[in-house]
Scaffold this motif. Structure first.
Motif, PDB file in Angstrom:
ATOM      1  N   LYS A 219       1.228  13.030  -6.993  1.00 40.08           N
ATOM      2  CA  LYS A 219       0.547  11.858  -7.560  1.00 40.08           C
ATOM      3  C   LYS A 219       0.723  11.816  -9.075  1.00 40.08           C
TER       4      LYS A 219
ATOM      5  N   GLN B 195      -0.783   6.889  10.526  1.00 37.82           N
ATOM      6  CA  GLN B 195      -1.112   8.039   9.695  1.00 37.82           C
ATOM      7  C   GLN B 195       0.145   8.420   8.919  1.00 37.82           C
ATOM      8  N   TYR B 196       0.250   7.951   7.725  1.00 39.66           N
ATOM      9  CA  TYR B 196       1.482   8.105   6.960  1.00 39.66           C
ATOM     10  C   TYR B 196       1.852   9.562   6.719  1.00 39.66           C
ATOM     11  N   SER B 197       0.871  10.425   6.601  1.00 38.47           N
ATOM     12  CA  SER B 197       1.146  11.817   6.263  1.00 38.47           C
ATOM     13  C   SER B 197       1.499  12.681   7.457  1.00 38.47           C
TER      14      SER B 197
ATOM     15  N   THR C  42       0.845  -1.194   0.000  1.00 41.56           N
ATOM     16  CA  THR C  42       0.000   0.000   0.000  1.00 41.56           C
ATOM     17  C   THR C  42       0.878   1.241   0.000  1.00 41.56           C
ATOM     18  N   THR C  43       0.522   2.176  -0.851  1.00 40.69           N
ATOM     19  CA  THR C  43       1.280   3.413  -0.948  1.00 40.69           C
ATOM     20  C   THR C  43       0.354   4.609  -0.830  1.00 40.69           C
ATOM     21  N   TYR C  44       0.923   5.729  -0.417  1.00 42.52           N
ATOM     22  CA  TYR C  44       0.177   6.961  -0.215  1.00 42.52           C
ATOM     23  C   TYR C  44       1.001   8.106  -0.773  1.00 42.52           C
ATOM     24  N   TYR C  45       0.308   9.097  -1.332  1.00 43.63           N
ATOM     25  CA  TYR C  45       1.006  10.226  -1.935  1.00 43.63           C
ATOM     26  C   TYR C  45       0.307  11.540  -1.614  1.00 43.63           C
TER      27      TYR C  45
END
Length: 125
Positions: free
Chosen positions: A64, A105-107, A56-59
């Protein structure tokens, strides 16, 4: 765990660059990983995050479609591939590691216990 970021440099707008973050100490596979950046005179901001197994990735919205985060747990290394770079991408890029099990919370910077020293990316117009 100790984190060492590398791969920064000077690139022209529209170009590409890949920065890396090597983890030493405990194996990196037990950590969620993130990339943040801080431009001169600005606050640190989230760029991208990746789960422990890379599934799983987040941007951040502005990257993006241009940036891609990945990891190689066998090499204890996380990568940030940056394409179509813009002058506003100029910043010091930091990698970070989080050993949290729940509610990641990745951000959010406070999620991460460990930080690398940063690598400078400069995009010229």
């Amino acid at each position: 765990v100790q984190l060492q970021a590398s791969g920064g440099g000077l690139v022209q707008a529209g170009g590409s660059l890949r920065v890396s973050c090597a983890a030493s100490g405990r194996g990196s596979s037990i950590y969620h990983m993130g990339w943040f950046r801080q431009a001169p005179g600005k606050e640190r901001e989230f760029v991208a995050g990746v789960s422990k197994n890379g599934g799983t990735t987040y941007y951040e919205d502005s990257v993006k479609g241009r940036f891609s985060i990945s990891r190689d747990n066998a090499k204890n290394t996380v990568y940030l591939q940056m394409n179509s770079l813009k002058p506003e991408d100029t910043a010091v890029y930091y990698c970070a590691a989080s050993g949290r099990i729940y509610y990641v919370q990745y951000s959010v910077g406070q999620t991460y216990e460990y930080w690398g020293q940063g690598t400078l990316v400069t995009v010229s117009s």
